[in-house]
Design an enzyme around this catalytic site. Sequence first.
Site, PDB file in Angstrom:
ATOM      1  N   ASN A   9      -4.809  46.095  41.525  1.00 34.05           N
ATOM      2  CA  ASN A   9      -3.394  46.488  41.616  1.00 34.05           C
ATOM      3  C   ASN A   9      -3.359  47.990  41.864  1.00 34.05           C
ATOM      4  O   ASN A   9      -3.601  48.780  40.952  1.00 34.05           O
ATOM      5  CB  ASN A   9      -2.696  46.125  40.292  1.00 34.05           C
ATOM      6  CG  ASN A   9      -1.277  46.663  40.237  1.00 34.05           C
ATOM      7  OD1 ASN A   9      -0.713  47.063  41.253  1.00 34.05           O
ATOM      8  ND2 ASN A   9      -0.698  46.663  39.044  1.00 34.05           N
ATOM      9  N   TRP A  10      -3.070  48.349  43.111  1.00 34.41           N
ATOM     10  CA  TRP A  10      -3.129  49.775  43.468  1.00 34.41           C
ATOM     11  C   TRP A  10      -1.884  50.541  43.021  1.00 34.41           C
ATOM     12  O   TRP A  10      -1.805  51.755  43.199  1.00 34.41           O
ATOM     13  CB  TRP A  10      -3.323  49.923  44.987  1.00 34.41           C
ATOM     14  CG  TRP A  10      -4.631  49.396  45.487  1.00 34.41           C
ATOM     15  CD1 TRP A  10      -5.659  48.873  44.748  1.00 34.41           C
ATOM     16  CD2 TRP A  10      -5.067  49.328  46.855  1.00 34.41           C
ATOM     17  NE1 TRP A  10      -6.700  48.495  45.567  1.00 34.41           N
ATOM     18  CE2 TRP A  10      -6.363  48.763  46.864  1.00 34.41           C
ATOM     19  CE3 TRP A  10      -4.489  49.693  48.076  1.00 34.41           C
ATOM     20  CZ2 TRP A  10      -7.088  48.553  48.040  1.00 34.41           C
ATOM     21  CZ3 TRP A  10      -5.201  49.486  49.254  1.00 34.41           C
ATOM     22  CH2 TRP A  10      -6.491  48.920  49.226  1.00 34.41           C
ATOM     23  N   LYS A  11      -0.908  49.817  42.477  1.00 31.44           N
ATOM     24  CA  LYS A  11       0.334  50.445  41.986  1.00 31.44           C
ATOM     25  C   LYS A  11       0.912  51.383  43.054  1.00 31.44           C
ATOM     26  O   LYS A  11       0.813  51.104  44.243  1.00 31.44           O
ATOM     27  CB  LYS A  11       0.084  51.168  40.660  1.00 31.44           C
ATOM     28  CG  LYS A  11      -0.589  50.276  39.628  1.00 31.44           C
ATOM     29  CD  LYS A  11      -0.500  50.837  38.238  1.00 31.44           C
ATOM     30  CE  LYS A  11      -1.377  50.028  37.299  1.00 31.44           C
ATOM     31  NZ  LYS A  11      -1.171  50.324  35.899  1.00 31.44           N
ATOM     32  N   HIS A  95       4.731  42.209  35.987  1.00 32.59           N
ATOM     33  CA  HIS A  95       3.855  43.272  35.469  1.00 32.59           C
ATOM     34  C   HIS A  95       4.591  44.058  34.385  1.00 32.59           C
ATOM     35  O   HIS A  95       5.800  44.255  34.462  1.00 32.59           O
ATOM     36  CB  HIS A  95       3.436  44.200  36.614  1.00 32.59           C
ATOM     37  CG  HIS A  95       2.334  45.134  36.225  1.00 32.59           C
ATOM     38  ND1 HIS A  95       2.573  46.298  35.533  1.00 32.59           N
ATOM     39  CD2 HIS A  95       0.993  45.056  36.388  1.00 32.59           C
ATOM     40  CE1 HIS A  95       1.419  46.895  35.306  1.00 32.59           C
ATOM     41  NE2 HIS A  95       0.442  46.166  35.809  1.00 32.59           N
ATOM     42  N   GLU A  97       4.838  47.085  33.777  1.00 34.86           N
ATOM     43  CA  GLU A  97       5.609  48.257  34.216  1.00 34.86           C
ATOM     44  C   GLU A  97       6.980  47.830  34.740  1.00 34.86           C
ATOM     45  O   GLU A  97       7.967  48.550  34.599  1.00 34.86           O
ATOM     46  CB  GLU A  97       4.796  49.040  35.266  1.00 34.86           C
ATOM     47  CG  GLU A  97       3.653  49.803  34.594  1.00 34.86           C
ATOM     48  CD  GLU A  97       2.390  49.949  35.424  1.00 34.86           C
ATOM     49  OE1 GLU A  97       2.434  49.767  36.653  1.00 34.86           O
ATOM     50  OE2 GLU A  97       1.341  50.238  34.814  1.00 34.86           O
ATOM     51  N   GLU A 167      -2.136  40.758  29.939  1.00 32.21           N
ATOM     52  CA  GLU A 167      -2.265  42.217  29.968  1.00 32.21           C
ATOM     53  C   GLU A 167      -1.532  42.817  28.773  1.00 32.21           C
ATOM     54  O   GLU A 167      -0.315  43.053  28.845  1.00 32.21           O
ATOM     55  CB  GLU A 167      -1.651  42.761  31.262  1.00 32.21           C
ATOM     56  CG  GLU A 167      -2.318  42.266  32.516  1.00 32.21           C
ATOM     57  CD  GLU A 167      -2.142  43.254  33.651  1.00 32.21           C
ATOM     58  OE1 GLU A 167      -3.166  43.678  34.196  1.00 32.21           O
ATOM     59  OE2 GLU A 167      -1.013  43.630  33.972  1.00 32.21           O
ATOM     60  N   GLY A 173      -3.491  51.150  31.538  1.00 34.62           N
ATOM     61  CA  GLY A 173      -3.489  52.553  31.931  1.00 34.62           C
ATOM     62  C   GLY A 173      -3.750  53.505  30.780  1.00 34.62           C
ATOM     63  O   GLY A 173      -3.554  54.716  30.906  1.00 34.62           O
ATOM     64  N   SER A 213      -7.145  48.376  31.312  1.00 36.42           N
ATOM     65  CA  SER A 213      -8.273  49.308  31.216  1.00 36.42           C
ATOM     66  C   SER A 213      -9.622  48.635  31.422  1.00 36.42           C
ATOM     67  O   SER A 213     -10.599  48.962  30.743  1.00 36.42           O
ATOM     68  CB  SER A 213      -8.232  50.070  29.883  1.00 36.42           C
ATOM     69  OG  SER A 213      -7.052  50.852  29.801  1.00 36.42           O
ATOM     70  N   GLY A 234      -6.201  47.903  37.410  1.00 36.60           N
ATOM     71  CA  GLY A 234      -5.350  48.970  37.919  1.00 36.60           C
ATOM     72  C   GLY A 234      -6.181  50.172  38.336  1.00 36.60           C
ATOM     73  O   GLY A 234      -6.766  50.212  39.423  1.00 36.60           O
ATOM     74  N   GLY A 235      -6.287  51.151  37.440  1.00 35.27           N
ATOM     75  CA  GLY A 235      -6.936  52.422  37.770  1.00 35.27           C
ATOM     76  C   GLY A 235      -8.299  52.291  38.438  1.00 35.27           C
ATOM     77  O   GLY A 235      -8.574  52.954  39.449  1.00 35.27           O
TER      78      GLY A 235
END
Length: 251
Positions: A9-11, A95, A97, A167, A173, A213, A234-235
């Site tokens: 997930n490149w956000k 998600h 967010e 998640e 994150g 994470s 993600g990251g």
Amino acid sequence: MRPVLVAGNWKMHTTVKSAVELAASVVRGLEADPRLRVAVCPPFPYLLPVAEVLRGSPVGLGAQNLYPKPEGAFTGEVSPAMLRDCGCQYVIVGHSERRHVLGESDAFINEKVLAGLAAGLTVIFCIGETLAERDAGLTHAVLDRQLTNGLAGVADDAWSRLVIAYEPVWAIGTGRNATPDQAQDAQAFVRRRVAQLASAAVADNLIIQYGGSVKPDNAASLLSQPDVDGALVGGASLKADQFLAIVRAAV
Ligand code: PEP
């Protein structure tokens, strides 16, 4: 044996240039494995250039969101059919967010799940508790509510295109991942609940990812749990070498 799905997930990151380079590096570095499915989810503006890079490769394309209407006066939104038209096979829905920063409700997320499935997309449906909910002993109750409301009305023949990503909000994150035991406990609960909502066969075949994470150094221990069938990353998905190391750990 269930397949393993690792999705990036490149956000709201990358540029046209870096998105194309990142996708190309993932394609180049991927080692085939019959159990493995891999996908990347760039921001909307980069779906088409990334689709070009992925064409003919085993790496799937996913979007990070959709709007649950086929078309119309919905300024700024993107329909499931548009995602299909751009080459997407996957879409992330629910998600944390979007739930917690953008205020999406279980009911709205349910509309998105149904719209994505109806359009033929594989929906990566995200659920997870906040730290306050975990500390209050409410993890299973929150997951139950999100599953029951978010998956209401899923057609019998659509469950095979559903993936669930557990998640925990406190792990996204933050650099603080769930322990393998915490992930296993939550994901076994999710599978039991899906057996009640759908059937034992659906639950057996369901891919349940862990997200929060995930890094190369914790991926193997998380992904070796019996109910962890991959990762939503993600990251670490923004660096091809880290993402590929997680993919390798998954198989
Ligand atoms: C995510 O965005 O779904 C996620 C899990 O992020 P991170 O890996 O950065 O925690």
